[in-house]
Design a protein around this motif. Structure first.
Motif, mmCIF file in Angstrom:
data_model
loop_
_atom_site.group_PDB
_atom_site.id
_atom_site.type_symbol
_atom_site.label_atom_id
_atom_site.label_comp_id
_atom_site.label_asym_id
_atom_site.label_seq_id
_atom_site.Cartn_x
_atom_site.Cartn_y
_atom_site.Cartn_z
ATOM 1 N N ASN A 1 9.113 -57.399 -0.019
ATOM 2 C CA ASN A 1 10.415 -58.179 0.530
ATOM 3 C C ASN A 1 11.169 -57.056 1.301
ATOM 4 O OD1 ASN A 1 9.467 -60.622 -0.194
ATOM 5 N ND2 ASN A 1 11.048 -60.971 -1.656
ATOM 6 N N LEU A 2 11.756 -55.917 0.519
ATOM 7 C CA LEU A 2 12.365 -54.962 1.057
ATOM 8 C C LEU A 2 11.687 -54.030 2.430
ATOM 9 C CD1 LEU A 2 13.881 -53.310 -2.087
ATOM 10 C CD2 LEU A 2 15.218 -54.762 -0.289
ATOM 11 N N THR A 3 10.387 -53.972 2.277
ATOM 12 C CA THR A 3 9.753 -53.544 3.260
ATOM 13 C C THR A 3 9.877 -54.344 4.550
ATOM 14 O OG1 THR A 3 8.022 -52.463 1.542
ATOM 15 C CG2 THR A 3 7.119 -52.704 3.907
ATOM 16 N N TYR A 4 9.440 -55.863 4.315
ATOM 17 C CA TYR A 4 9.832 -56.512 5.401
ATOM 18 C C TYR A 4 10.985 -56.416 6.071
ATOM 19 C CZ TYR A 4 10.049 -61.159 7.606
ATOM 20 O OH TYR A 4 10.448 -62.182 8.514
ATOM 21 N N LEU A 5 12.005 -56.356 5.177
ATOM 22 C CA LEU A 5 13.528 -56.188 5.737
ATOM 23 C C LEU A 5 13.648 -54.945 6.789
ATOM 24 C CD1 LEU A 5 16.547 -57.319 5.392
ATOM 25 C CD2 LEU A 5 16.742 -55.334 3.641
ATOM 26 N N MET A 6 13.234 -53.848 6.205
ATOM 27 C CA MET A 6 13.221 -52.602 6.987
ATOM 28 C C MET A 6 12.299 -52.698 8.361
ATOM 29 S SD MET A 6 13.112 -49.768 3.787
ATOM 30 C CE MET A 6 14.326 -49.461 2.552
ATOM 31 N N GLN A 7 11.259 -53.499 8.255
ATOM 32 C CA GLN A 7 10.511 -53.529 9.489
ATOM 33 C C GLN A 7 11.180 -54.313 10.468
ATOM 34 O OE1 GLN A 7 6.698 -55.360 8.060
ATOM 35 N NE2 GLN A 7 5.823 -53.456 7.466
ATOM 36 N N LYS A 8 11.871 -55.351 9.903
ATOM 37 C CA LYS A 8 12.716 -56.243 10.848
ATOM 38 C C LYS A 8 13.777 -55.488 11.562
ATOM 39 C CE LYS A 8 12.953 -60.524 11.083
ATOM 40 N NZ LYS A 8 12.493 -61.443 12.077
ATOM 41 N N MET A 9 14.339 -54.569 10.687
ATOM 42 C CA MET A 9 15.392 -53.716 11.412
ATOM 43 C C MET A 9 14.932 -52.801 12.294
ATOM 44 S SD MET A 9 17.565 -52.696 7.817
ATOM 45 C CE MET A 9 18.655 -51.685 8.603
ATOM 46 N N ASN A 10 13.932 -52.168 12.017
ATOM 47 C CA ASN A 10 13.249 -51.347 13.302
ATOM 48 C C ASN A 10 13.084 -52.107 14.592
ATOM 49 O OD1 ASN A 10 13.438 -49.057 11.387
ATOM 50 N ND2 ASN A 10 11.498 -49.416 10.505
ATOM 51 N N GLU A 11 12.422 -53.386 14.317
ATOM 52 C CA GLU A 11 12.056 -54.099 15.744
ATOM 53 C C GLU A 11 13.406 -54.657 16.219
ATOM 54 O OE1 GLU A 11 9.777 -57.189 13.533
ATOM 55 O OE2 GLU A 11 8.074 -55.791 13.226
ATOM 56 N N SER A 12 14.186 -55.024 15.443
ATOM 57 C CA SER A 12 15.439 -55.808 15.935
ATOM 58 C C SER A 12 16.637 -54.847 15.857
ATOM 59 C CB SER A 12 15.600 -57.041 15.632
ATOM 60 O OG SER A 12 14.359 -57.953 15.764
ATOM 61 N N PRO A 13 17.050 -54.013 16.595
ATOM 62 C CA PRO A 13 18.349 -53.321 16.469
ATOM 63 C C PRO A 13 19.505 -54.287 16.850
ATOM 64 C CG PRO A 13 17.060 -51.865 18.092
ATOM 65 C CD PRO A 13 16.412 -53.379 17.669
#
Length: 582
Positions: free
Chosen positions: A274-286
């Motif tokens: 879940n945390l990996t998914y969170l960080m991916q979303k942060m990278n994709e959507s500033p």
């Protein structure tokens, strides 16, 4: 003939009525002279005294009718009398109430077990006290604080029941409003640290995820604090939306750029995914703020430990993640067990030697009366002087002392040295006391012994800390009644955070409330802190309790407290804790 007939018909009735009247008059006169005799046989002003007493009784009745809700019921629970305030509050009329049971106003939310206990208590010829939710005639509800007492005749038999109530609906509504303010972060609207501590205690099995925004200070330096606040608001929404898709969780802001997620998901692999998914979303959507796109990085510490150590162990994992430049670290015992054990042993040795060598001392911080601007009391604060002569605050050693069973010795030293410091002056002084102290029989006995020995109990204030989650109220109330019998007073520490239950103030018979420093420090800039303070002050005045503002660090803060009606102030603006009294 008609006159004789009239005489025969009406004279017996007139005679009977006249006899009744004379008998009543004689009785009344007898009561009058009996009262007059007991006031003072030779008192020429007896008539005036009787009239004054009757006036006082009427005044008492009017006060009761105006402020209390009173009913009388027969042995079967049917209402035989209700005062005007009962009809005013409930909306019913006499014709609708008299002869009926209290079921007419019973709210369905009340548990049957409560009424079973009520009847069992009063039928055993003891009064019952509790809080009941009632139903008005129009369908709305109201809360009452109720005492039901059995009325006994000369043969010790129950003849009726008297119920006296106080409407506490407004009190509970404002308490709930205050609680909501206390548990939400004023900037982001997410839950705050106090809500986190509350929820950790109530949850059974959770994971705590501690998130720190990387290099957030640079955003403040580059764009300004107002822009940085907007980043924090946007980030909190991002956390709620993103993690809400993956698991059941709550988001909290601890303060600054630190956030916490409390998750029902306790599988380490799932949490890591879940945390990996969170960080991916942060990278994709500033985060987009005005025309700026802000890309954030985060460092995360995660703990699956017991609830009591969740936050501290997650913080330990976060520190290691920073030190080792990792994005995520899951806490394990191997991370800190040896270091923690070594630290504990060091402090246990230090505390023991400090006790033996009399290096446990008291510091005193003044408390100023805001009306007179003079010091009228001090708070006694424990300090440890280490072997190098450095002053150590209890933050470093008190918890370890509790674990090492040295806390009782420290408590006795605090009590003895505080009394010794104030025995020859006129200042009031407060001593911090925990619920553990109150429940400790040895401490209780030591307090009684000290109160008897020094005979200055009228200047002693026991400041109860860590009031949240009191379970054994009977023992606590017994302690409070005991120290109050000596003339001592009670203060509640850190009010406005944690549980902050106004019911505690009544149960703990508080004389003072200390408004928590985290509220006072923000009172100039944060409207919510000002509102919370004014609400606490208003309630305190209603209950005849004095308020004290902690952490008063500037004239501006103190002026605001005076404006809001806070009675006393304490903080570095007036003086730091010192080893001697000013």
């Amino acid at each position: 003939p008609w006159l004789a007939e009239m005489h025969s018909i009406y004279m017996p009735k007139i005679a009977i009525d006249l006899f009744t009247f004379l008998n009543f008059s004689i009785t009344l006169a007898g009561i009058y002279f009996l009262i007059k005799h007991f006031i003072n046989v030779n008192d020429k002003n007896a008539d005036e005294k009787i009239n004054n007493n009757l006036s006082y009784l009427q005044s008492y009745k009017d006060t009761i009718d105006e402020n209390l809700i009173v009913t009388r019921t027969d042995i079967d629970g049917n209402i035989t009398f209700a005062n005007d305030n009962f009809y005013k509050v409930s909306g019913y009329t006499k014709d609708e109430v008299l002869g009926e049971s209290h079921n007419i106003i019973r709210h369905p939310d009340n548990q049957p077990a409560m009424f079973e206990k009520l009847w069992k208590t009063i039928l055993s010829k003891k009064p019952w006290h509790g809080r009941i939710k009632n139903l008005k005639k129009d369908g709305s509800s109201y809360w009452i604080d109720t005492t039901v007492s059995p009325i006994l005749n000369k043969d010790n038999e129950i003849v009726e029941f008297l119920a006296v109530r106080h409407d506490i609906t407004k009190l509970l509504m404002q308490q709930e409003e205050l609680r909501n303010m206390l548990y939400n972060d004023s900037l982001t609207g997410v839950l705050n640290r106090e809500a986190l501590l509350r929820d950790i205690k109530n949850e059974t099995s959770v994971a705590l995820i501690l998130i720190n925004i990387d290099r957030f200070s640079q955003i403040n330096d580059l764009y300004g604090e107002r822009f940085g606040n907007r980043v924090l608001i946007k980030f909190s929404f991002f956390l709620r939306e993103t993690l809400g898709e993956k698991s059941s969780c709550k988001v909290y802001r601890l303060g600054g750029d630190e956030f916490v997620i409390l998750s029902d998901e306790t599988n380490p692999i799932s949490v890591a995914n879940n945390l990996t998914y969170l960080m991916q979303k942060m990278n994709e959507s500033p985060l987009k703020i005005n025309s700026e796109e802000i890309s954030l990085g985060i460092t995360v510490g995660v703990s699956f430990e017991e609830n009591s150590s969740l936050l501290s162990t997650a913080n330990m994992a976060l520190k290691i993640a920073r030190r080792e430049s990792k994005n995520i670290v899951l806490y394990t015992e191997s991370l800190s067990l040896n270091a923690e054990y070594e630290n504990n042993q060091k402090w246990i040795t230090e505390i023991k030697s400090a006790i033996e060598e009399d290096r446990i001392t008291m510091y005193f911080q003044p408390i100023v009366d805001n009306k007179t601007n003079t010091i009228d009391k001090y708070e006694s604060l424990i300090r440890l002087i280490d072997k190098n002569g450095e002053v150590v605050t209890p933050y470093h050693f008190l918890d370890i002392a509790k674990k090492a069973k040295l806390y009782e010795k420290l408590s006795k030293i605090v009590i003895r040295k505080s009394f010794e410091a104030f025995k020859d002056n006129s200042y009031d002084f407060s001593i911090n006391i925990t619920i553990d102290d109150i429940l400790n029989r040895n401490i209780n006995e030591y307090i009684i012994k000290t109160l008897k020995e020094y005979k200055i109990s009228n200047r002693v204030i026991f400041e109860i800390v860590e009031t949240e989650g009191i379970e054994n109220f009977e023992t606590v109330e017994t302690f409070i009644e005991m120290v109050k019998s000596f003339g001592c007073r009670i203060s509640i520490d850190d009010f406005g955070t944690g549980y902050s239950n106004f019911e505690y103030l009544m149960k703990l018979q508080a004389d003072f409330i200390k408004i928590d420093g985290s509220i006072i420090k923000e009172i100039i800039h944060d409207k919510r802190s000002e509102l919370i303070t004014s609400t606490i002050v208003a309630f305190a005045k209603e209950l005849n309790i004095e308020t004290i503002g902690e952490y008063v660090e500037s004239k501006e803060i103190n002026d605001k407290l005076i404006e809001l009606g806070v009675d006393k102030s304490q903080g570095y603006y007036f003086g730091q804790p010192k080893a001697t009294l000013e």
